[in-house]
Motif scaffolding. Sequence first.
Motif, PDB file in Angstrom:
ATOM      1  N   LEU A   1     -25.699   5.138  -4.070  1.00  0.00           N
ATOM      2  CA  LEU A   1     -26.708   4.194  -4.569  1.00  0.00           C
ATOM      3  C   LEU A   1     -26.286   2.727  -4.457  1.00  0.00           C
ATOM      4  CD1 LEU A   1     -29.637   4.343  -5.483  1.00  0.00           C
ATOM      5  CD2 LEU A   1     -28.840   4.091  -7.817  1.00  0.00           C
ATOM      6  N   PRO A   2     -25.001   2.391  -4.662  1.00  0.00           N
ATOM      7  CA  PRO A   2     -24.635   0.980  -4.484  1.00  0.00           C
ATOM      8  C   PRO A   2     -24.984   0.466  -3.080  1.00  0.00           C
ATOM      9  CG  PRO A   2     -22.902   2.136  -5.642  1.00  0.00           C
ATOM     10  CD  PRO A   2     -23.891   3.180  -5.211  1.00  0.00           C
ATOM     11  N   GLU A   3     -24.740   1.268  -2.077  1.00  0.00           N
ATOM     12  CA  GLU A   3     -25.066   0.848  -0.715  1.00  0.00           C
ATOM     13  C   GLU A   3     -26.587   0.742  -0.535  1.00  0.00           C
ATOM     14  OE1 GLU A   3     -23.374  -0.427   1.530  1.00  0.00           O
ATOM     15  OE2 GLU A   3     -24.847  -0.360   3.173  1.00  0.00           O
ATOM     16  N   ILE A   4     -27.299   1.704  -1.084  1.00  0.00           N
ATOM     17  CA  ILE A   4     -28.763   1.656  -1.004  1.00  0.00           C
ATOM     18  C   ILE A   4     -29.278   0.404  -1.720  1.00  0.00           C
ATOM     19  CG2 ILE A   4     -30.908   2.846  -1.701  1.00  0.00           C
ATOM     20  CD1 ILE A   4     -29.373   5.501  -1.364  1.00  0.00           C
ATOM     21  N   ALA A   5     -28.654   0.067  -2.839  1.00  0.00           N
ATOM     22  CA  ALA A   5     -29.073  -1.117  -3.606  1.00  0.00           C
ATOM     23  C   ALA A   5     -28.905  -2.384  -2.763  1.00  0.00           C
ATOM     24  CB  ALA A   5     -28.255  -1.229  -4.890  1.00  0.00           C
ATOM     25  N   ARG A   6     -27.779  -2.448  -2.072  1.00  0.00           N
ATOM     26  CA  ARG A   6     -27.502  -3.616  -1.230  1.00  0.00           C
ATOM     27  C   ARG A   6     -28.566  -3.722  -0.130  1.00  0.00           C
ATOM     28  NH1 ARG A   6     -24.113  -5.378   2.956  1.00  0.00           N
ATOM     29  NH2 ARG A   6     -23.838  -3.289   3.780  1.00  0.00           N
ATOM     30  N   GLN A   7     -28.829  -2.593   0.488  1.00  0.00           N
ATOM     31  CA  GLN A   7     -29.811  -2.576   1.586  1.00  0.00           C
ATOM     32  C   GLN A   7     -31.232  -2.834   1.087  1.00  0.00           C
ATOM     33  OE1 GLN A   7     -29.115  -2.269   4.734  1.00  0.00           O
ATOM     34  NE2 GLN A   7     -26.988  -1.542   4.718  1.00  0.00           N
ATOM     35  N   SER A   8     -31.449  -2.574  -0.199  1.00  0.00           N
ATOM     36  CA  SER A   8     -32.815  -2.716  -0.733  1.00  0.00           C
ATOM     37  C   SER A   8     -33.064  -4.088  -1.320  1.00  0.00           C
ATOM     38  CB  SER A   8     -33.073  -1.665  -1.823  1.00  0.00           C
ATOM     39  OG  SER A   8     -32.756  -0.393  -1.351  1.00  0.00           O
ATOM     40  N   GLY A   9     -32.096  -4.983  -1.219  1.00  0.00           N
ATOM     41  CA  GLY A   9     -32.334  -6.364  -1.640  1.00  0.00           C
ATOM     42  C   GLY A   9     -31.669  -6.792  -2.932  1.00  0.00           C
ATOM     43  N   CYS A  10     -30.776  -5.970  -3.493  1.00  0.00           N
ATOM     44  CA  CYS A  10     -30.065  -6.419  -4.691  1.00  0.00           C
ATOM     45  C   CYS A  10     -29.088  -7.529  -4.315  1.00  0.00           C
ATOM     46  CB  CYS A  10     -29.302  -5.270  -5.351  1.00  0.00           C
ATOM     47  SG  CYS A  10     -30.386  -4.165  -6.262  1.00  0.00           S
ATOM     48  N   HIS A  11     -29.006  -8.553  -5.160  1.00  0.00           N
ATOM     49  CA  HIS A  11     -28.139  -9.696  -4.852  1.00  0.00           C
ATOM     50  C   HIS A  11     -26.737  -9.528  -5.421  1.00  0.00           C
ATOM     51  CE1 HIS A  11     -31.089 -12.346  -2.966  1.00  0.00           C
ATOM     52  NE2 HIS A  11     -31.940 -11.613  -3.674  1.00  0.00           N
ATOM     53  N   TYR A  12     -26.599  -8.605  -6.334  1.00  0.00           N
ATOM     54  CA  TYR A  12     -25.280  -8.316  -6.883  1.00  0.00           C
ATOM     55  C   TYR A  12     -25.229  -6.820  -7.133  1.00  0.00           C
ATOM     56  CZ  TYR A  12     -21.226  -8.313  -9.996  1.00  0.00           C
ATOM     57  OH  TYR A  12     -20.000  -8.063 -10.580  1.00  0.00           O
ATOM     58  N   VAL A  13     -24.199  -6.177  -6.596  1.00  0.00           N
ATOM     59  CA  VAL A  13     -24.045  -4.735  -6.768  1.00  0.00           C
ATOM     60  C   VAL A  13     -22.592  -4.469  -7.096  1.00  0.00           C
ATOM     61  CG1 VAL A  13     -24.183  -2.480  -5.651  1.00  0.00           C
ATOM     62  CG2 VAL A  13     -25.818  -4.253  -5.013  1.00  0.00           C
ATOM     63  N   THR A  14     -22.344  -3.668  -8.117  1.00  0.00           N
ATOM     64  CA  THR A  14     -20.966  -3.322  -8.391  1.00  0.00           C
ATOM     65  C   THR A  14     -20.883  -1.910  -8.961  1.00  0.00           C
ATOM     66  OG1 THR A  14     -18.911  -4.034  -9.489  1.00  0.00           O
ATOM     67  CG2 THR A  14     -20.929  -4.399 -10.697  1.00  0.00           C
ATOM     68  N   MET A  15     -19.773  -1.249  -8.687  1.00  0.00           N
ATOM     69  CA  MET A  15     -19.564   0.093  -9.228  1.00  0.00           C
ATOM     70  C   MET A  15     -18.150   0.149  -9.793  1.00  0.00           C
ATOM     71  SD  MET A  15     -19.910   3.806  -7.432  1.00  0.00           S
ATOM     72  CE  MET A  15     -18.372   3.769  -6.534  1.00  0.00           C
ATOM     73  N   LEU A  16     -18.009   0.644 -11.004  1.00  0.00           N
ATOM     74  CA  LEU A  16     -16.707   0.692 -11.656  1.00  0.00           C
ATOM     75  C   LEU A  16     -16.749   1.684 -12.819  1.00  0.00           C
ATOM     76  CD1 LEU A  16     -16.384  -2.513 -13.866  1.00  0.00           C
ATOM     77  CD2 LEU A  16     -18.402  -2.012 -12.583  1.00  0.00           C
ATOM     78  N   THR A  17     -15.587   1.992 -13.359  1.00  0.00           N
ATOM     79  CA  THR A  17     -15.559   2.823 -14.560  1.00  0.00           C
ATOM     80  C   THR A  17     -15.529   1.860 -15.750  1.00  0.00           C
ATOM     81  OG1 THR A  17     -13.203   2.926 -15.053  1.00  0.00           O
ATOM     82  CG2 THR A  17     -13.983   4.346 -13.268  1.00  0.00           C
TER      83      THR A  17
END
Lengths: 70, 297
Positions: free
Chosen positions: B192-208
């Motif tokens: 989903l982070p990659e999909i978010a980037r491709q879908s126009g999100c300006h900030y994407v992050t994934m972490l615990t």
Amino acid sequence: MYAVAEVIDEDCVAHKGCRLCIMYCPEANTILFDAEKKVAKVIEPSCKGCELCVVVCSAAKHNAIRLVHR
Amino acid sequence: MSKEKIKINREFYDIMPKEYQELVEDATYGKEGRGWKDVGESKEMIEEHSLCAGCPESIAFRYVLACLPNPEDTVMVGSTGCTSLVFPHVAVHNIHSLFGNQNAVASGLKRALSYRFPDKVKDVVVLAGDGATVDIGLDMTLQSWFRQEKIATICFDNELYANTGGQSSGLMQKGFVAKMAPAGKKFDKVDLPEIARQSGCHYVTMLTVSKPNRVEKAIRNAILIAREIGPTYVQLYTPCILEIGKQMMEGLQEMRDSEGPGKRFEFKEYISDEAKAYLESIAPKKKRKKVTAQTEG
Ligand SMILES: Cc1ncc(C[n+]2csc(CCOP(=O)(O)OP(=O)(O)O)c2C)c(N)n1
Ligand code: SF4
Ligand code: SF4
Ligand code: SF4
């Protein structure tokens, strides 16, 4: 009978800035910093006895918090 | 803004619940630079709730609420799932949407708020589980990103449907067996982070959520960028200790074990150029001076 956490005041190093248990306790407003005594303080009624505070405190070798039965 | 909004009329002070009095006296509404370091020394905006003992979703909730830049002017939008057991006990405005509808509800809300309060900053923050975000609500999640809605979306990824007993979700790992997914997950964890980037999100992050300072940075960035630039997405690993067979004190270790190099929750961050420029423009003055000095020199 149920388990809750209890701080051993003499061993707690919150006065040196330790906040590990406060930071990792999953419950909000449950371990507080007692500004007068400079130790961590457990608010018993909201403690669920999960033992995470004990894990982080003993991993840091402080061993200043334990579970007690009520 | 400050505590004005929640202030208690003097005549009624003594009959208000103790928890409310504490919020008025001791919570960090309106505090500049509020963050996770306030926990333990000021009133947190969550009361007792029914999540399992030791649940990492519960830790994540504490950090998220401690880090909202503007809690008094924030509306959170939740969805069905374990997170919805916490929202009724949260001292920030929130809406419970029908399962999966959270990003659609948040879009409408954000637009309505900007018509109603054109001169005020109002943050709209979605917080939902992975089932709500990636499976049943995927349509609404993606459409809000395509439309460039100015909302921050936070997903508590516990890799399954916890609240209904452990069915597989799109974010579950391939091959994982859970109580209600006995044959094992058939396809890869959705990126989903990659999909978010491709879908126009300006900030994407994934972490615990094993490091509160990182969570703080992620939440602040996501909300500030969503305010000015466009949609943002934060995916937090909040393992469901109950459904993956961990003891109640093992959640933190599970997160630490899953975030190392090459592991599925290795820290990831993407910022668009536009968002980067915005973050630089609001960075503390000292740093900004240095940047101007360099360009002038
Ligand atoms: C429209 C609709 N479909 C199904 C459900 C049943 N339901 C309730 S909670 C839930 C699972 C939530 O899973 P997730 O979003 O991953 O959150 P978690 O509980 O894991 O935090 C489901 C399927 C529902 N409440 N509404
Ligand atoms: S982790 Fe241990 S030493 Fe540190 S503040 Fe808590 S009880 Fe005290
Ligand atoms: S046992 Fe769990 S709930 Fe109780 S104080 Fe320790 S970490 Fe918090
Ligand atoms: S079922 Fe899982 S996600 Fe839900 S409260 Fe319990 S441990 Fe947390």
